[in-house]
Scaffold this motif. Structure first.
Motif, PDB file in Angstrom:
ATOM      1  N   SER A  14       5.171  -2.001  11.151  1.00 22.97           N
ATOM      2  CA  SER A  14       5.794  -2.883  10.206  1.00 22.97           C
ATOM      3  C   SER A  14       6.064  -4.374  10.766  1.00 22.97           C
ATOM      4  O   SER A  14       6.045  -4.474  12.102  1.00 22.97           O
ATOM      5  N   GLN A  16       9.298  -5.355  11.393  1.00 20.52           N
ATOM      6  CA  GLN A  16      10.407  -5.294  12.310  1.00 20.52           C
ATOM      7  C   GLN A  16      10.387  -4.180  13.155  1.00 20.52           C
ATOM      8  O   GLN A  16      11.531  -4.174  13.787  1.00 20.52           O
ATOM      9  N   GLN A  17       9.599  -3.195  12.851  1.00 20.89           N
ATOM     10  CA  GLN A  17       9.703  -1.777  13.594  1.00 20.89           C
ATOM     11  C   GLN A  17       8.326  -1.097  13.585  1.00 20.89           C
ATOM     12  O   GLN A  17       7.621  -1.265  12.784  1.00 20.89           O
ATOM     13  N   GLY A 304      11.237  -3.757   1.870  1.00 23.17           N
ATOM     14  CA  GLY A 304      11.092  -3.623   3.202  1.00 23.17           C
ATOM     15  C   GLY A 304      11.533  -5.383   3.345  1.00 23.17           C
ATOM     16  O   GLY A 304      12.388  -6.213   2.695  1.00 23.17           O
ATOM     17  N   THR A 305      10.999  -5.913   4.409  1.00 20.50           N
ATOM     18  CA  THR A 305      11.141  -7.242   4.768  1.00 20.50           C
ATOM     19  C   THR A 305      10.550  -8.111   3.437  1.00 20.50           C
ATOM     20  O   THR A 305      11.193  -9.191   2.949  1.00 20.50           O
ATOM     21  N   GLU A 348      19.665 -10.707   2.536  1.00 23.69           N
ATOM     22  CA  GLU A 348      20.540 -10.862   3.888  1.00 23.69           C
ATOM     23  C   GLU A 348      21.169 -11.877   3.738  1.00 23.69           C
ATOM     24  O   GLU A 348      22.680 -11.993   4.180  1.00 23.69           O
ATOM     25  N   TRP A 366      26.679  -4.245   3.635  1.00 26.20           N
ATOM     26  CA  TRP A 366      26.412  -4.566   2.467  1.00 26.20           C
ATOM     27  C   TRP A 366      27.560  -4.123   1.067  1.00 26.20           C
ATOM     28  O   TRP A 366      27.152  -4.486   0.041  1.00 26.20           O
ATOM     29  N   GLY A 471      13.578   0.032   3.273  1.00 26.89           N
ATOM     30  CA  GLY A 471      15.092  -0.124   3.849  1.00 26.89           C
ATOM     31  C   GLY A 471      15.931  -0.509   2.630  1.00 26.89           C
ATOM     32  O   GLY A 471      17.090  -0.022   2.725  1.00 26.89           O
ATOM     33  N   GLY A 472      15.796  -1.195   1.699  1.00 27.12           N
ATOM     34  CA  GLY A 472      16.823  -1.731   0.715  1.00 27.12           C
ATOM     35  C   GLY A 472      16.806  -0.442  -0.502  1.00 27.12           C
ATOM     36  O   GLY A 472      17.620  -0.578  -1.282  1.00 27.12           O
ATOM     37  N   ASN A 475      20.177   1.160  -1.196  1.00 31.67           N
ATOM     38  CA  ASN A 475      21.111   0.429  -1.817  1.00 31.67           C
ATOM     39  C   ASN A 475      21.277   0.873  -3.257  1.00 31.67           C
ATOM     40  O   ASN A 475      20.275   0.397  -4.105  1.00 31.67           O
TER      41      ASN A 475
HETATM   42  N1  LIG Z   1      21.632  -1.047   2.669  1.00 34.84           N
HETATM   43  C1  LIG Z   1      20.791  -1.848   2.424  1.00 34.84           C
HETATM   44  N2  LIG Z   1      20.941  -2.521   1.370  1.00 34.84           N
HETATM   45  C2  LIG Z   1      20.132  -3.539   0.925  1.00 34.84           C
HETATM   46  N3  LIG Z   1      18.920  -3.766   2.081  1.00 34.84           N
HETATM   47  C3  LIG Z   1      19.013  -3.075   3.031  1.00 34.84           C
HETATM   48  C4  LIG Z   1      19.734  -1.985   3.331  1.00 34.84           C
HETATM   49  N4  LIG Z   1      19.528  -1.303   4.522  1.00 34.84           N
HETATM   50  C5  LIG Z   1      18.450  -2.234   5.172  1.00 34.84           C
HETATM   51  N5  LIG Z   1      18.045  -2.907   4.137  1.00 34.84           N
HETATM   52  C6  LIG Z   1      16.877  -4.066   4.130  1.00 34.84           C
HETATM   53  O1  LIG Z   1      15.797  -3.402   4.749  1.00 34.84           O
HETATM   54  C7  LIG Z   1      14.818  -4.224   5.511  1.00 34.84           C
HETATM   55  C8  LIG Z   1      14.061  -3.482   6.415  1.00 34.84           C
HETATM   56  O2  LIG Z   1      13.141  -2.620   5.418  1.00 34.84           O
HETATM   57  P1  LIG Z   1      12.002  -1.825   6.187  1.00 34.84           P
HETATM   58  O3  LIG Z   1      11.411  -1.148   5.110  1.00 34.84           O
HETATM   59  O4  LIG Z   1      12.673  -0.787   7.327  1.00 34.84           O
HETATM   60  O5  LIG Z   1      11.163  -3.032   6.917  1.00 34.84           O
HETATM   61  P2  LIG Z   1       9.818  -3.294   7.412  1.00 34.84           P
HETATM   62  O6  LIG Z   1       9.347  -4.501   6.491  1.00 34.84           O
HETATM   63  O7  LIG Z   1       9.864  -3.681   8.787  1.00 34.84           O
HETATM   64  O8  LIG Z   1       8.998  -1.950   6.850  1.00 34.84           O
HETATM   65  C9  LIG Z   1      15.881  -5.300   6.321  1.00 34.84           C
HETATM   66  O9  LIG Z   1      15.482  -6.560   6.001  1.00 34.84           O
HETATM   67  C10 LIG Z   1      17.313  -5.215   5.267  1.00 34.84           C
HETATM   68  O10 LIG Z   1      17.681  -6.278   4.647  1.00 34.84           O
END
Ligand SMILES: Nc1ncnc2c1ncn2[C@@H]1O[C@H](COP(=O)(O)OP(=O)(O)O)[C@@H](O)[C@H]1O
Ligand SMILES: O=C(CO)[C@@H](O)[C@H](O)COP(=O)(O)O
Length: 578
Positions: A14, A16-17, A304-305, A348, A366, A471-472, A475
């Motif tokens: 993805s 960021q990782q 995600g992002t 963010e 958060w 990632g979100g 929350n």
């Molecule tokens: N507790 C949280 N609340 C809201 N957003 C979060 C939380 N933890 C991580 N994130 C968000 O998740 C995003 C990364 O999501 P992810 O699905 O891992 O990324 P990618 O887009 O690389 O697949 C970050 O930009 C961050 O803002």
């Protein structure tokens, strides 16, 4: 005692990782490893996984970074004790639309990978161009106009390819590449998507595009099941159609196809079995819908992002504001998608502004954002006659609507329909915590309302369930507000794998590719093995009478607000003679 039952790995490359997730035949997760690009890489001056050239609105990622990440993730899995000999199948997911430009010696470098050296050390020379244009890039406005015009208009392009022209889509990106780097294009032997790039590394030769991810290029005619000749003609620029077709390669229809065995590099360096099979890697969004047996009445929101809204549907109803892709595993089904650039990073910004205003750097970043979002009443509306607060929060150029970066705040009187651009009554940044979540979710509700149906009992149209992933999805404040705005008669759910749904979907694709009976669909295989009580959790209520209808009124104001901002932006551009 070591077990010898089969294991499968799904990778998620993805923004960021890179993640690697291992499951067994019962679909249970047994290992997860992650390589965070900013935190874990060496030698790249990236931020949030990418580099920027602001002057040309370019966003791109170094391909060598991903090579370093792949060795890194495999090394972590080894340290966790994964017995690679048990891995029978590998699949993956790549951030969509990104393209990798291979040089003339790519096939020979891939074929001759040497297990005593890292991928990065021996493949740096395999690329004609060291960078992959990223989905956040918005440098291709001119090319997008040409793509839309090539078939007549955005509606017709959407009808043919599932989407109107988008800055990030690979066709417009390739066309711009032929113009900006003609010499490099000439020296390019093959072009991969991020997904097929990942599969290529495991195979040790260049893998074909995946049947779903190819729909993110504005080049594939979905109903015809073939490249659209008119678009290939446009995209090939001055270099010719045959040359481009050769660079792109064939697109097999079967998402579970056995592409071949892993290259000896992985056998010798990590201990994979030589008969471990590579199954096509797909896009990260198509992989996400494979993380569970999704019903056509369910919705997934990937936080995600980017923020994406995903549904699986038998109905192909393209529209310039949305996307349709071939389903990654099941012919006759499609994936419906909405995609926003201003997802995680935009939230963010508000989170950081709130922490700054409170002069606080909490251990859990958060905590203040969440608390304030939940303390704030829906739409900042203290009583039914008060105006609703709503805004647009775009630190980056947005996709839908196509608006440049900026921030706009409004009040909307639902009783009179009057909309006013004003910061009066706004307490910033505090009010923005709820407002940014609402803004992102109202946009999803506005654009998906024609795909949802009434669940019966006189209830309004809405999804059966809303699944949050990415990632979100951790929350709970966002989950609660998602239920209030999007509804969901059965509620809002998250997967027990948290933010790893995409890698999980890729791993399930590998299980299906290897273990399916002749003719067995993905849905059938996963449906039989799926353990709902163990794999998902209800995290918030869905439909709540009253507040859902209040947000229904807000959708009307939200649509007006978007039109007004679009108009203002168009006037501004016109005023400047652009
Ligand atoms: N507790 C949280 N609340 C809201 N957003 C979060 C939380 N933890 C991580 N994130 C968000 O998740 C995003 C990364 O999501 P992810 O699905 O891992 O990324 P990618 O887009 O690389 O697949 C970050 O930009 C961050 O803002
Ligand atoms: O451009 C799109 C979809 O069209 C993005 O969703 C990318 O696929 C990147 O996704 P994440 O890194 O946010 O998962």
């Amino acid at each position: 005692m070591a077990s010898d039952t089969p294991l499968y790995i799904g990778f998620d490359l993805s923004t960021q990782q890179l993640k690697g997730l291992v499951v067994n035949s019962d679909l249970k997760v047994v290992h997860v490893a992650k390589f965070d690009f900013d935190a874990d890489s060496q030698g790249f001056s990236i931020k949030k996984g990418v580099l920027n050239n602001e002057a040309e609105h370019e966003v791109f990622a170094p391909v060598a970074l991903w090579l370093q990440a792949l060795d890194g993730v495999l090394e972590s899995l080894r340290k966790q004790g994964l017995d690679f000999r048990r891995v029978k199948g590998i699949s993956g997911a790549g951030q969509q639309h990104g393209s990798v430009y291979w040089g003339q010696n790519a096939e020979s470098l891939l074929r001759n990978l040497d297990a005593s050296k890292s991928l990065e050390a021996q493949l740096e020379g395999a690329f004609s161009h060291p960078y992959s244009p990223n989905w956040q890039d918005s440098s291709t406005q001119k090319e997008c106009h040409e793509f839309d015009a090539a078939l007549g208009n955005p509606e017709d392009l959407a009808q043919a390819t599932g989407s109107k022209a988008h800055h990030r889509f690979t066709g417009p990106q390739i066309l711009r590449f032929t113009r900006k780097h003609p010499d490099i294009y000439k020296k390019t032997s093959r072009i991969s998507l991020v997904s097929s790039f990942l599969a290529s590394l495991f195979l040790g030769h260049i893998a074909p595009f995946d049947i779903s991810d190819v729909c993110g290029m504005n080049l594939w005619n979905i109903k015809k099941g073939a490249y659209d000749e008119r678009l290939i003609q446009l995209c090939s620029g001055v270099f010719g159609v045959e040359d481009l077709k050769q660079k792109l390669g064939e697109v097999p229809e079967d998402g579970g196809l056995h592409l071949g065995h892993v290259h000896a590099y992985f056998v010798e360096r990590f201990g994979f079995s030589p008969d471990c099979t590579v199954i096509p890697a797909t896009g990260d969004n198509p992989a996400t819908i494979l993380a569970l047996p999704l019903l056509p009445s369910d919705a997934m929101v990937s936080l995600g992002t980017s923020t994406t809204f995903l549904m699986s549907t038998p109905n192909y109803k393209p529209d310039p504001a949305t996307h349709f892709f071939n389903h990654p595993t099941t012919p006759g089904l499609y994936m419906f998608m909405l995609c926003y650039k201003n997802g995680g990073l935009a939230r963010e910004h508000v989170r950081d502004a709130i922490n700054e205003s409170l002069n606080d750097t909490p251990a859990h970043p958060w905590i203040n954002f969440d608390k304030i979002a939940l303390q704030t009443v829906p739409l900042g509306q203290h009583n039914p006659t008060a105006p609703m607060k709503m805004g647009l929060f775009f630190p980056r150029h947005e996709i839908v609507p196509n608006i440049s970066k900026g921030q706009w705040r409004f009040t909307y009187d639902a009783n009179t329909g009057s909309l006013q651009e004003t910061t009066d009554g706004w307490n910033s940044p505090q009010d923005e915590a709820r407002a940014i979540i609402e803004s992102q979710l109202l946009s999803l509700r506005l654009r998906s309302r024609d795909l949802t149906q009434s669940p019966g009992n006189g209830l309004p149209s809405q999804p059966r369930r809303v699944y949050l992933v990415g990632g979100g999805s951790k929350n709970k404040a966002i989950a609660r507000i998602a239920g209030e705005i999007l509804g969901g008669v059965e509620g809002v759910y998250s997967l027990d794998v948290g933010d790893n749904a995409c890698a999980l979907g890729a791993a399930y694709k590998a299980v299906w590719g290897i273990e399916r009976q002749p003719g067995q669909t993905f849905e059938n295989l996963v449906g039989q093995r799926w353990n709902e009580d163990e794999f998902i959790e209800k995290i918030a209520d869905g439909y709540q009478k009253g507040v859902f209808e209040q947000y229904g009124q807000a959708v009307e104001g939200f649509e007006k607000m978007e039109h007004q901002v679009l108009q203002q932006e168009a006037d501004k551009a016109h005023g400047h003679g652009n």
